[in-house]
Scaffold this motif. Structure first.
Motif, PDB file in Angstrom:
ATOM      1  N   ARG A   1      -3.262  10.372  -0.605  1.00 55.38           N
ATOM      2  CA  ARG A   1      -4.046  10.781   0.551  1.00 55.38           C
ATOM      3  C   ARG A   1      -3.319  11.955   1.263  1.00 55.38           C
ATOM      4  O   ARG A   1      -1.796  11.783   1.033  1.00 55.38           O
ATOM      5  CB  ARG A   1      -4.930  10.458   0.658  1.00 55.38           C
ATOM      6  CG  ARG A   1      -5.649   9.600   0.831  1.00 55.38           C
ATOM      7  CD  ARG A   1      -6.556   8.858   1.728  1.00 55.38           C
ATOM      8  NE  ARG A   1      -7.649   8.460   1.283  1.00 55.38           N
ATOM      9  CZ  ARG A   1      -9.028   7.490   1.250  1.00 55.38           C
ATOM     10  NH1 ARG A   1      -7.747   6.776   2.682  1.00 55.38           N
ATOM     11  NH2 ARG A   1      -9.764   7.403   0.642  1.00 55.38           N
TER      12      ARG A   1
ATOM     13  N   THR B   1       0.695  -1.463   0.086  1.00 58.47           N
ATOM     14  CA  THR B   1      -0.293   0.153   0.038  1.00 58.47           C
ATOM     15  C   THR B   1       1.098   1.495  -0.314  1.00 58.47           C
ATOM     16  O   THR B   1       0.198   2.319  -0.031  1.00 58.47           O
ATOM     17  CB  THR B   1      -1.011   0.148   1.517  1.00 58.47           C
ATOM     18  OG1 THR B   1       0.205   0.244   2.371  1.00 58.47           O
ATOM     19  CG2 THR B   1      -2.388  -1.147   0.645  1.00 58.47           C
TER      20      THR B   1
ATOM     21  N   ASN C   1      -5.031   4.438  -0.942  1.00 58.22           N
ATOM     22  CA  ASN C   1      -4.299   5.548   0.023  1.00 58.22           C
ATOM     23  C   ASN C   1      -2.790   6.607  -0.182  1.00 58.22           C
ATOM     24  O   ASN C   1      -2.571   6.566  -0.024  1.00 58.22           O
ATOM     25  CB  ASN C   1      -3.953   5.131   1.714  1.00 58.22           C
ATOM     26  CG  ASN C   1      -5.080   4.635   1.775  1.00 58.22           C
ATOM     27  OD1 ASN C   1      -6.269   4.421   1.773  1.00 58.22           O
ATOM     28  ND2 ASN C   1      -4.957   3.225   2.948  1.00 58.22           N
TER      29      ASN C   1
END
Lengths: 441, 348
Positions: free
Chosen positions: B348, A34, B345
């Protein structure tokens, strides 16, 4: 008996094997990633091979335009030639990927420049250095030498599209208002240029004030507002022949024009007896249709890409806000609900977003929102930012920014739709009201 | 002959003529000033032949093997010369333009005709071919000070040459100009990867066999019949199952991979679907942590930008190899890994 025991043992072994299979994993371990880095992709442009009458100077200029396009998009970073380990001396020579990997180039562009008489032939190929693969087939462009800059832009477009998966925007033009002189006596001229500021050309002289030019879908004509007759009127001009005509000769002021996506209609504002409404004009017949009614000021209309809707600004709610209605008029739906005022809405060529100018607490912003008004994002903030226009691929927004003070001047800027890569666009004079063309054919 | 038959015959003849020779009649008149065609790629062997015998051969290059040195090219019989693509000549008849200086290049727009419009426009010839100045850096643009903008434009920053140094633009989140003022340019956290996690313990226990080992089983192994059954069972279970790693081992492997990807993965977040395209790559390693084959795309769906997202993930995996931090004693647990790249993510 011994045989019986053997059978039991075999049975046990069989069961154990099954148990072991159940215990062991049957699929590889899955790891979720991620976090990474966000940075421009490092690309290398190998010196293009010069063929025929080609001079090194010519090669340098073409490759400079290509790299300026790609780096200017904010998505790529050039690995300078001084860092290159090897050079391709022959366009058909296989690439030594290790030489490009060692300088950390993600992608490599090779090419050749071949001049034969007045003909210019450009070839290029694109490679993924780490995967050691060509990314698609190479392309060859051929045209007269005078088109060298457009051909370079086309190579940039092809590279950009392959590396991003999106349509490109480099082979395009911008029409805007050149401004010169003090604020109270400013000279304004219609001007056209390549998207990067090259090949600028005035389309009008500075005798009359001109405003808000907009390209036709085929990029051959523009509509704009001129004070030639003393009151603002919308004109239609061919950018090649410079022939022009008044769009509507009825009484009243007309301004803020914009073409429909099929190029058959122009939607604009018309002020008659103090009331400003939006009208649609059929170019072929001159027939005019009123799309809004009421005492409010309705202006700055912009079609959706499918031509079915129009976004515009109106103060019907007491404050300048953005509304959407059918392209044939009727009820309008307000979509802007944030603090402050909203104006100059422009529908994205992709159809998913609307760019706008926002005024809040004395500051101006360029922003984008979805067509239902959600997901509003402000991309810029300054003393005065206004007049957004979309790039052909809906990825970049150009606008003008005026500095404060009596000596303040307008300049054209561009910003990525994500809010990154804010930069000034080079123009011959100060500029305002930019309008981006579609991708040239 | 009847007049009607004559008319009908003539009309049919015209129709047949149109059907046969219709292309030139109904083809579009519009002429694109730029002709575009594809350029093929040739292999190393073909290039060798090309340079040795001057025989052009155009074929698609086979995919090179990953990280393997290129083998010595084997000489092949030259293939027959392919048909050279004929490119239609440009219709323009302008004389050869001398390429002596910048002013001679790039007049894309047509010559201005002063008689074409009541109010003549002029061509700005002195700047027509100038490339625009390098754009001012975003950080140097002050929203309230125009002078600073101009100043920044003149002060062009050098492009960094050292590739080991992260680019200035490198970031883990997108901050717009409007947001910058609110956040006062203070990052909330560092993008620098953390140190190797403390829980990255190498667990020595390797569960290559089931824990349950009854004596009967051991004895049975001595039996030829049982051995043959075991062999047959082993064959039936191909491909071999992966080693069941303990949670700590899984975390260790995961942290090693994630830490490396944090530096190597540069997803195309700025493009369409850049933040929503989740890619799954299948990787195979040798015991030294080297990739034994190019990463495979296991993502079930494909859409706009998914190819670019896959390519970015693949570059990250290759760039970060070898993965020699992985414990060889639990190789059976990481000999194959699936990596799920999820950038949602990162913007952001």
């Amino acid at each position: 008996m011994r045989y019986f025991i053997k059978l039991i043992i075999i049975g046990l072994v069989f069961m154990m094997s099954k148990v072991s299979i159940l215990i062991a994993e049957t699929k590889p371990l899955m790891i979720e990633i991620t976090q990474g880095v966000i940075k421009p992709m490092p690309i290398a442009l190998s010196q293009f091979t010069a063929i025929g009458d080609t001079t090194p100077q010519y090669v340098d200029q073409i490759t400079s335009v290509i790299m300026a396009d790609l780096v200017g998009s904010g998505l790529f970073r050039e690995i300078p030639k001084s860092a290159h380990v090897s050079a391709n001396t022959n366009f058909n020579a296989p690439v030594k990927f290790a030489d490009w990997r060692v300088i950390n180039a993600d992608a490599l562009i090779t090419g050749s420049v071949n001049i034969q008489g007045d003909k210019l032939i450009l070839q290029f190929r694109l490679f993924d250095v780490f995967a050691q693969k060509a990314l698609g087939e190479g392309l060859q462009f051929q045209a007269s030498i005078g088109n060298w800059r457009r051909m370079a832009h086309k190579i940039s477009d092809a590279v950009y599209s392959r590396l991003t998966g999106e349509a490109a925007y480099f082979d395009s033009r911008v029409v805007y208002i050149s401004e010169q002189g003090p604020k109270n006596a400013r000279k304004k001229r219609l001007t056209i240029m390549d998207y990067d500021g090259a090949n600028s050309r005035f389309l009008t002289d500075d005798n009359d004030i001109v405003l808000a030019p907009r390209f036709s879908p085929n990029n051959e004509e523009i509509v704009y507002t001129s004070y030639e007759t003393g009151v603002p009127k919308v004109y239609l001009m061919n950018v090649d022949t410079l022939n022009k005509r008044l769009l509507d000769d009825q009484p009243g002021m007309t301004f803020a024009p914009r073409f429909s996506p099929d190029g058959r209609n122009v939607v604009m504002s018309l002020t008659d007896r103090g009331n400003t409404d939006i009208y649609s004009v059929v170019l072929a017949t001159g027939r005019k249709s009123r799309l809004t009614t009421g005492p409010s000021i309705d202006t700055a209309p912009s079609y959706s890409p499918d031509g079915k809707k129009i976004v515009f600004e109106s103060d019907r709610g007491g404050r300048q806000q953005i509304y959407i209605m059918s392209s044939v008029g009727g009820d309008a739906t307000r979509i802007s609900f944030g603090k402050g005022s909203y104006g100059t809405p422009v529908w994205s060529p992709r159809g998913d977003m609307i760019a706008f100018t926002k005024i809040n607490q004395g500051r101006f912003h360029i922003g984008v929102m979805r067509t239902d008004g959600s997901n509003e994002r402000l991309l810029t903030a300054s003393f005065l930012d206004e007049g957004p226009t979309w790039s052909p691929n809906g990825r970049v927004i150009m606008f003008f920014r005026e500095s404060a003070g009596t000596n303040g001047v307008p300049e054209i800027f561009s910003v990525d739709v994500t809010g990154r890569n804010l930069k000034r666009v080079k123009t011959i004079q100060n500029g305002s009201d930019p309008a981006w063309s579609g991708l040239l054919k | 002959m009847d007049l009607g038959v004559k008319i009908s015959g003539t009309a049919h003849a015209i129709l047949i003529g149109i059907a046969i020779f219709g292309a030139p009649i109904f083809s579009a008149d519009e002429e694109n000033p730029i002709q575009i065609s594809e350029v093929s790629l040739i292999s190393l062997q073909e290039f060798e032949l090309l340079t040795k015998e001057n025989t052009p051969i155009f074929q698609t290059e086979p995919e090179p093997e990953l990280q393997e040195p290129e083998p010595e090219p084997e000489l092949q019989e030259p293939e027959p010369e392919p048909e050279v693509q004929e490119i239609i000549s440009d219709s323009e008849t302008d004389p050869v333009a001398p390429i002596t200086d910048q002013d001679n290049l790039g007049e894309l727009t047509p010559e201005f005709n002063e008689n074409a419009a009541p109010k003549a426009a002029e061509i700005i010839s002195d700047i027509s071919n100038e490339a625009p100045e390098e754009p001012a850096d975003m950080n140097s643009i002050q929203d309230t000070s125009f002078e600073n903008v101009s100043g920044a434009d003149e002060d062009k920053s050098e492009i960094e040459v050292t590739e080991n140094t992260p680019a200035e633009e490198t970031t883990t989140q997108i901050v717009t100009e409007a947001e910058e003022q609110e956040s006062d340019l203070v990052p909330s956290r560092t993008s620098k990867p953390k140190n190797r996690p403390k829980n990255l313990k190498i667990v020595k226990e390797i569960k290559t066999k089931p824990k349950l080992k009854p004596k009967e089983v051991v004895e049975a192994k001595k039996d030829a019949t049982a051995e043959s059954i075991l062999e047959s069972l082993k064959e039936k279970n191909e491909p071999e199952p992966f080693l069941d790693l303990t949670p700590a081992q899984k975390e260790s492997v995961g942290n090693i991979i994630r830490n490396k990807m944090r530096l190597c993965w540069n997803p195309p977040v700025g493009v369409e679907n850049g933040l929503t395209n989740v890619m799954i790559l299948g990787l195979k390693f040798d015991i030294d942590g080297k990739l034994v084959e190019s990463p495979v795309n296991l993502t079930p769906d494909s859409g706009v930008g998914s190819l670019q997202a896959f390519e970015a993930a693949r570059r990250a995996v290759i760039r970060c190899s070898p993965y020699n931090e992985l414990d060889p004693e639990i190789y059976e647990g990481w000999k194959e890994l699936n990596l799920k790249f999820n950038p949602k993510n990162m913007g952001r």
